[in-house]
Write an enzyme that holds these catalytic residues in place. Structure first.
Site, PDB file in Angstrom:
ATOM      1  N   GLY A  92       0.787  -1.345  -0.146  1.00  0.00           N
ATOM      2  CA  GLY A  92      -0.061  -0.107   0.016  1.00  0.00           C
ATOM      3  C   GLY A  92       0.875   1.133   0.079  1.00  0.00           C
ATOM      4  O   GLY A  92       2.148   1.192  -0.260  1.00  0.00           O
ATOM      5  N   GLY A  94       1.123   5.487   1.851  1.00  0.00           N
ATOM      6  CA  GLY A  94       0.716   6.509   2.976  1.00  0.00           C
ATOM      7  C   GLY A  94       0.790   7.775   2.477  1.00  0.00           C
ATOM      8  O   GLY A  94       1.064   8.169   1.316  1.00  0.00           O
ATOM      9  N   PHE A  96       3.339   9.665   3.051  1.00  0.00           N
ATOM     10  CA  PHE A  96       4.832  10.109   2.796  1.00  0.00           C
ATOM     11  C   PHE A  96       5.581   9.021   1.943  1.00  0.00           C
ATOM     12  O   PHE A  96       6.575   9.011   1.763  1.00  0.00           O
ATOM     13  CB  PHE A  96       5.589  10.386   3.682  1.00  0.00           C
ATOM     14  CG  PHE A  96       4.807  11.594   4.767  1.00  0.00           C
ATOM     15  CD1 PHE A  96       4.648  12.844   4.017  1.00  0.00           C
ATOM     16  CD2 PHE A  96       4.525  11.311   5.959  1.00  0.00           C
ATOM     17  CE1 PHE A  96       4.065  13.726   4.669  1.00  0.00           C
ATOM     18  CE2 PHE A  96       3.821  12.410   6.408  1.00  0.00           C
ATOM     19  CZ  PHE A  96       3.393  13.725   5.921  1.00  0.00           C
ATOM     20  N   VAL A  99       4.520   1.102   0.912  1.00  0.00           N
ATOM     21  CA  VAL A  99       4.944   0.092   1.977  1.00  0.00           C
ATOM     22  C   VAL A  99       4.768  -1.329   1.055  1.00  0.00           C
ATOM     23  O   VAL A  99       3.979  -1.417   0.283  1.00  0.00           O
ATOM     24  CB  VAL A  99       3.867   0.100   3.029  1.00  0.00           C
ATOM     25  CG1 VAL A  99       4.249  -1.275   3.855  1.00  0.00           C
ATOM     26  CG2 VAL A  99       3.538   1.276   3.782  1.00  0.00           C
ATOM     27  N   LYS A 114       8.535   0.387   4.779  1.00  0.00           N
ATOM     28  CA  LYS A 114       8.091   1.961   4.378  1.00  0.00           C
ATOM     29  C   LYS A 114       9.091   2.534   3.967  1.00  0.00           C
ATOM     30  O   LYS A 114       9.800   2.741   4.529  1.00  0.00           O
ATOM     31  CB  LYS A 114       7.290   2.426   5.547  1.00  0.00           C
ATOM     32  CG  LYS A 114       6.497   3.656   5.311  1.00  0.00           C
ATOM     33  CD  LYS A 114       5.756   4.341   6.319  1.00  0.00           C
ATOM     34  CE  LYS A 114       5.157   5.581   5.962  1.00  0.00           C
ATOM     35  NZ  LYS A 114       4.099   6.069   7.311  1.00  0.00           N
ATOM     36  N   ASP A 210      -4.179  10.881  13.025  1.00  0.00           N
ATOM     37  CA  ASP A 210      -4.597  10.432  11.453  1.00  0.00           C
ATOM     38  C   ASP A 210      -5.434   9.110  11.909  1.00  0.00           C
ATOM     39  O   ASP A 210      -5.178   8.260  11.055  1.00  0.00           O
ATOM     40  CB  ASP A 210      -3.437  10.395  10.678  1.00  0.00           C
ATOM     41  CG  ASP A 210      -3.848  10.281   9.203  1.00  0.00           C
ATOM     42  OD1 ASP A 210      -4.991  10.716   8.882  1.00  0.00           O
ATOM     43  OD2 ASP A 210      -3.023   9.610   8.355  1.00  0.00           O
TER      44      ASP A 210
END
Length: 333
Positions: A92, A94, A96, A99, A114, A210
């Protein structure tokens, strides 16, 4: 004055986030709803009986299987990392970075890597350092917080090696469910886990900022982990309201953030995470965001006014739903 979009900081456009939400995400038409009542009793998370981890000088846990590595002097430093790790598949992305599931060739160990490009992260938020996430995660050891295993830094990139959680995220779990909603009992399981994680980090003076379904990862045993600490911040003293930056996804911004963005509030603290929990519970049970409107300004206005309705629809195990509805009403204010 007219309400302006709170785009300062690292707010993500609505359309970028909406693409990932379940079927029917958005304001549903045809539901006869009722305005949520707003009780005055405050909600306080109990302090967890877990010993505080040591404050570490390096942004990596002392008992991690690897060690913090700096490739600053190495030519083609990013490529060096990839010669030591095999990318298995993309997991996936995020705020910044991306991943990926990777295998460390020297040991065969599996981790979620990440990959954060420093220049891009700083461009989106000059006031935050890309290493903040690693520094914070190194101080947070809890069963319901994703575990940091190792950190590798190059001149251009920060690689965070995290425990691999291949059960997907909560948003994907919702999308796979009928009508994009979860049963009350399943929702309680996930929310209890995330509340435990928040209680732990709040007691230690950190705010996540978040909390949303895509930042809740699921383990193979069905338990949940709070993830993506790229927007997390520390408070000088637990309980203080001294944060002022507006960050996160537009339709998940807590009202305190919006008010700070407009200069109407001096600061905020842990309460923004609890508001996020309220919206997460609503999304799990009903499959949509009650504040989403056609424009960003209308969405932010709805958030500030707590303008939402709870649909009069039968939920699975209706008897168990009543406490959940009460929790929503107490948090989304």
């Amino acid at each position: 004055s007219a309400l302006q979009p709170a785009v300062a900081g690292r707010a993500v456009p609505l359309e970028e986030e909406k693409e990932r939400w379940p079927r029917g995400w958005g304001k549903r038409e045809g539901h006869a709803g009722r305005r949520a009542s707003i009780p005055t009793t405050p909600i306080v998370l109990a302090r967890p009986m877990v010993p505080a981890p040591p404050r570490l000088a390096l942004p990596v846990p002392a008992d991690a299987p690897g060690s913090s590595t700096n490739y600053s002097a190495a030519p083609d430093a990013d490529q060096l990392f990839w010669t030591q790790h095999e990318e298995l598949r993309m997991l996936g992305h995020g705020h910044f970075g991306t991943v990926s599931l990777v295998r460390r060739l020297a040991t065969g160990g599996i981790a979620a890597a990440k990959v954060v490009k420093k220049a891009s992260a700083l461009a989106r938020c000059p006031s935050a350092s890309p290493v903040d996430e690693a520094t914070i995660l190194a101080q947070l050891r809890h069963p319901n917080i994703v575990r940091l295993l190792d950190v590798v830094e190059t001149p251009a990139t920060l690689f965070l090696l995290l425990e691999p959680l291949v059960g997907g995220d909560l948003l994907s779990r919702m999308r796979a469910s009928p009508d994009g909603i979860l049963a009350v009992d399943e929702t309680k399981l996930y929310v209890r886990s995330i509340l435990g994680a928040l209680a732990f980090m709040h007691h230690r003076g950190f705010v996540h900022r978040d909390v949303k379904p895509s930042n809740v990862l699921l383990a193979s045993d069905g338990t949940a982990r709070l993830a993506d600490f790229g927007l997390a911040a520390s408070l000088p003293r637990p309980g203080e309201r001294c944060l002022t930056s507006v960050c996160g996804t537009q339709e998940f911004l807590a009202p305190e953030m919006v008010l700070c963005g407009h200069g109407e509030l001096m600061g905020y603290g842990h309460e923004v995470d609890l508001w996020g929990i309220g919206l997460l519970v609503f999304a799990c049970l009903y499959g949509f965001n009650p504040f989403q409107r056609p424009t960003e300004i209308e969405t932010l206005s709805a958030i500030l006014a707590a303008d939402y309705t709870i649909p009069e629809v039968a939920l699975p195990r209706a008897a168990a739903a009543s406490p959940a509805l009460g929790l929503i009403a107490r948090l989304l204010v």
